[in-house]
Design an enzyme around this catalytic site. Structure first.
Site, PDB file in Angstrom:
ATOM      1  N   GLU A  17       0.843  -1.191   0.000  1.00  0.00           N
ATOM      2  CA  GLU A  17       0.000   0.000   0.000  1.00  0.00           C
ATOM      3  C   GLU A  17       0.878   1.242   0.000  1.00  0.00           C
ATOM      4  O   GLU A  17       2.095   1.147   0.214  1.00  0.00           O
ATOM      5  CB  GLU A  17      -0.932  -0.033   1.211  1.00  0.00           C
ATOM      6  CG  GLU A  17      -1.921  -1.190   1.165  1.00  0.00           C
ATOM      7  CD  GLU A  17      -2.879  -1.216   2.345  1.00  0.00           C
ATOM      8  OE1 GLU A  17      -2.834  -0.285   3.175  1.00  0.00           O
ATOM      9  OE2 GLU A  17      -3.676  -2.178   2.428  1.00  0.00           O
ATOM     10  N   PRO A  18       0.301   2.418  -0.253  1.00  0.00           N
ATOM     11  CA  PRO A  18       1.119   3.623  -0.316  1.00  0.00           C
ATOM     12  C   PRO A  18       2.016   3.841   0.900  1.00  0.00           C
ATOM     13  O   PRO A  18       3.121   4.352   0.759  1.00  0.00           O
ATOM     14  CB  PRO A  18       0.073   4.743  -0.453  1.00  0.00           C
ATOM     15  CG  PRO A  18      -1.054   4.091  -1.192  1.00  0.00           C
ATOM     16  CD  PRO A  18      -1.097   2.683  -0.661  1.00  0.00           C
TER      17      PRO A  18
ATOM     18  N   GLY B   1       4.929  -1.341   2.737  1.00  0.00           N
ATOM     19  CA  GLY B   1       5.484  -2.261   1.764  1.00  0.00           C
ATOM     20  C   GLY B   1       5.795  -3.589   2.432  1.00  0.00           C
ATOM     21  O   GLY B   1       4.966  -4.487   2.499  1.00  0.00           O
TER      22      GLY B   1
ATOM     23  N   ARG C 197      10.919 -15.920  -2.991  1.00  0.00           N
ATOM     24  CA  ARG C 197      12.316 -15.486  -2.886  1.00  0.00           C
ATOM     25  C   ARG C 197      13.237 -16.374  -3.710  1.00  0.00           C
ATOM     26  O   ARG C 197      14.205 -15.887  -4.319  1.00  0.00           O
ATOM     27  CB  ARG C 197      12.731 -15.449  -1.415  1.00  0.00           C
ATOM     28  CG  ARG C 197      12.060 -14.312  -0.674  1.00  0.00           C
ATOM     29  CD  ARG C 197      12.178 -14.411   0.826  1.00  0.00           C
ATOM     30  NE  ARG C 197      11.391 -13.343   1.450  1.00  0.00           N
ATOM     31  CZ  ARG C 197      10.979 -13.341   2.695  1.00  0.00           C
ATOM     32  NH1 ARG C 197      11.282 -14.357   3.489  1.00  0.00           N
ATOM     33  NH2 ARG C 197      10.263 -12.337   3.165  1.00  0.00           N
TER      34      ARG C 197
ATOM     35  N   GLN D 162      30.043  -1.707 -18.056  1.00  0.00           N
ATOM     36  CA  GLN D 162      31.370  -1.104 -18.065  1.00  0.00           C
ATOM     37  C   GLN D 162      32.227  -1.685 -19.189  1.00  0.00           C
ATOM     38  O   GLN D 162      32.955  -0.953 -19.873  1.00  0.00           O
ATOM     39  CB  GLN D 162      32.046  -1.338 -16.708  1.00  0.00           C
ATOM     40  CG  GLN D 162      33.234  -0.449 -16.443  1.00  0.00           C
ATOM     41  CD  GLN D 162      32.843   1.006 -16.220  1.00  0.00           C
ATOM     42  OE1 GLN D 162      31.690   1.298 -15.920  1.00  0.00           O
ATOM     43  NE2 GLN D 162      33.789   1.910 -16.388  1.00  0.00           N
TER      44      GLN D 162
ATOM     45  N   GLU E 294       9.819  -8.755  -3.197  1.00  0.00           N
ATOM     46  CA  GLU E 294       9.870 -10.076  -2.548  1.00  0.00           C
ATOM     47  C   GLU E 294      10.701 -10.050  -1.263  1.00  0.00           C
ATOM     48  O   GLU E 294      11.400 -11.000  -0.941  1.00  0.00           O
ATOM     49  CB  GLU E 294      10.425 -11.136  -3.514  1.00  0.00           C
ATOM     50  CG  GLU E 294       9.562 -11.393  -4.724  1.00  0.00           C
ATOM     51  CD  GLU E 294       8.277 -12.140  -4.403  1.00  0.00           C
ATOM     52  OE1 GLU E 294       8.105 -12.550  -3.241  1.00  0.00           O
ATOM     53  OE2 GLU E 294       7.446 -12.294  -5.313  1.00  0.00           O
TER      54      GLU E 294
ATOM     55  N   GLU F  79      17.170  -5.060   3.084  1.00  0.00           N
ATOM     56  CA  GLU F  79      17.389  -4.741   4.495  1.00  0.00           C
ATOM     57  C   GLU F  79      16.456  -5.542   5.400  1.00  0.00           C
ATOM     58  O   GLU F  79      16.843  -5.968   6.495  1.00  0.00           O
ATOM     59  CB  GLU F  79      17.186  -3.238   4.726  1.00  0.00           C
ATOM     60  CG  GLU F  79      18.187  -2.356   3.998  1.00  0.00           C
ATOM     61  CD  GLU F  79      17.874  -2.198   2.510  1.00  0.00           C
ATOM     62  OE1 GLU F  79      18.757  -1.728   1.776  1.00  0.00           O
ATOM     63  OE2 GLU F  79      16.748  -2.551   2.083  1.00  0.00           O
TER      64      GLU F  79
END
Length: 551
Positions: free
Chosen positions: A278-279, A282, A407, A499, A526, A530
């Site tokens: 939701e806003p 998360g 995951r 690169q 997912e 952190e």
């Protein structure tokens, strides 16, 4: 949907019959192969038990450490520690697990390239690591060696070859155009993925899927890798859309619900989206506010907003996590299935005869384009009583039960993006000349190429090891380790690819620019990096330390 032309009829039939029952390699009954368990001094930083504000410690919501998790270092000392120390401990565990998985793979196969990769993985301790093993890996890769199928059984090899062929024909040639125009996924790609049986990998055969008598999550990862190598959004993420809803239905759905929705999901006739975030919330799933209110006739009225709902426009079914009770936290959440028409484009509106409206607007994103990620607004949107999945108030648990698989699939998506980046970079650096010789003949470039290969294959072997544990009902924490590690490695690998391409890598004409921006999302969805490190992996390390001290 029938078998697709050009992929080989016999291969297709084998895939349909066997995709749910394939097996690969041995199992680690006590956990991932142990690596160098170097440990920062960390202490307890939060209360024990489930994290009721969001992600449970092992992804299941039962407060137990995942089966198979093992910590081989000294016991972690109790106390109060900062989040930085916990984060570092989680990353030390992830790198150690990846090195251990690569080492076990090399030992089991006796393969020269696998051995060099394992040696490189053991030395990879920072973003800018270099080791002589990297140059050996690069030399073998540039000579045409591949480690993709090293140690794989015949059916897994066939699966990979079939899906790689499909991606090369149907997905890769169109991926860059879809990305640059933020276009819709072509219908024939969706029907092709359905025809391969990929939407039904977790659906039992009795409901039209390809899951046989025992799970094979490695097969699922191979499928996800190859589709993501074609395009993260158009292939790899498209095939994973149904997973969370399928598991909720199999776990708690009525027989009528299973027969109503599962066959259509497996065939690709019913496309799926999941609306959780939701806003203002998360990863903090238990704090969600979008509400479904029961009505006297047994129906529900939904009001509120959802954010980051991928594929919501195209989907026929939206799995919706709503607050239904007065209790705060996880106990007041329930799961619903909202049926709606499929809509192309970046905006849609669905008004239902029984009342209410659902509006969707696609959020412009840096990458991960084609599926479109929506903000949804529900206004008195009426759902029938039969839309509720499982018991009222059990939605949090149904959502969390699927997190380990999600995951693992994200780790596989990361591997697929790395696979594409390495493939293209090997080809480009072999023919692009700088200072009178090919880029790939320069020492630093070769070391970078080898490091890319090490990170790709260490990520793959870590996810495969976790998948085998998941086959046995465990692997919850290992799935988080795989997701954490592979997502970050995808950022490193795609950066190195850009690169080595030089200025061409920064131009949108080359696919490597898409790989780079696509890879960035992997560490966010997912389970944000952190959150996994602090609330899942870190707490499991602490529990492992507690268990060791009790012995």
């Amino acid at each position: 949907m029938g078998a697709q032309p050009g992929a080989g009829g016999r291969a297709q039939r084998s895939l349909r019959a066997q995709a749910g029952g394939l097996r690969q390699g041995g199992r680690h009954r006590r956990g991932l192969p142990g690596g160098d368990r170097r440990r920062p001094n960390r202490r307890r930083h939060a209360r024990r038990g489930d994290d009721r504000r969001g992600v449970p410690e092992d992804g299941r919501g039962d407060g137990r450490a995942g089966r198979g998790f093992r910590h081989d270092g000294p016991p972690l000392e109790p106390g109060i520690a900062g989040e930085v120390e916990t984060y570092q401990a989680a990353w030390a565990a992830a790198r150690s697990a990846a090195a251990g998985a690569a080492r076990e793979w090399a030992s089991r196969t006796g393969d020269e390239l696998a051995g060099a990769i394992a040696e490189g993985a053991a030395a990879d301790r920072s973003a800018e690591s270099f080791d002589p093993a990297y140059e050996r890996v690069a030399g073998l890769l540039l000579a045409g060696r591949s480690a993709d199928d090293v140690g794989a059984g015949e059916e897994h090899r066939l699966l990979r070859a079939t899906l790689r062929d499909f991606a090369a024909r149907r997905i890769t040639p169109r991926a860059q155009q879809i990305h640059r125009q933020d276009g819709d996924i072509p219908a024939d790609v969706i029907s092709g993925i359905a025809g391969l049986g990929l939407f039904g990998l977790s659906i039992p055969e009795q409901y039209g899927g390809t899951l046989a008598d025992r799970p094979d999550h490695v097969a699922m990862l191979i499928g996800t890798e190859e589709m993501a190598a074609g395009s993260l959004a158009v292939g790899g993420s498209l095939m994973t859309r149904p997973e969370i809803l399928v598991r909720a239905l199999l776990s708690a759905g009525t027989e009528e619900q299973k027969r109503r929705w599962l066959p259509g999901i497996a065939s690709g006739e019913l496309l799926v989206a999941v609306a959780v975030s939701e806003p203002d919330f998360g990863s903090d799933v238990a704090a969600l506010q979008c509400r479904a209110t029961s009505q006297p006739d047994g129906s529900w009225l939904v009001n509120g907003a959802k954010l980051w709902c991928t594929f919501a426009g195209r989907a026929h079914l939206v799995m919706l996590l709503c607050r239904t009770g007065g209790e705060p936290g996880h106990r007041g959440l329930s799961v619903f299935v909202a049926e709606k028409p499929s809509r192309l484009g970046h905006d849609f509106e669905h008004r239902i005869d029984s009342g209410g409206v659902l509006r969707g607007h696609a959020i412009p994103t840096l990458g991960y384009r084609g599926l479109h990620t929506f903000e949804l607004v529900f206004e008195d949107y009426r759902l029938p009583g039969s839309a509720l999945v499982g018991e009222q108030g059990r939605g949090f648990y149904l959502q969390m039960e699927s997190f380990a698989t999600g995951r693992l699939q994200t780790a596989a998506r990361a591997v697929g993006v790395m696979q594409a980046a390495l493939r293209d970079t090997l080809a480009y650096t072999a023919q692009r000349r700088v200072f009178g010789r090919p880029v790939a003949e320069h020492e630093l470039a070769r070391a970078m190429l080898g490091r890319m290969g090490v990170r790709l294959h260490a990520s793959r072997q870590l996810s495969f090891a976790a998948a085998r544990l998941h086959d046995q009902g465990g692997g919850q924490v290992e799935a988080s380790l795989a997701k954490l590690y592979a997502s970050r490695m995808a950022e490193y690998v795609t950066r190195d690819a850009m690169q080595l391409f030089g200025g061409m890598g920064y131009g949108e004409e080359t696919d490597v620019s898409r790989y780079f921006v696509d890879a960035r999302v992997l560490a966010i969805f997912e389970g944000a990096e952190e959150v996994l490190a602090l609330r899942v992996i870190g707490r499991s390390l602490e529990k492992a330390g507690d268990e060791m001290r009790k012995r």
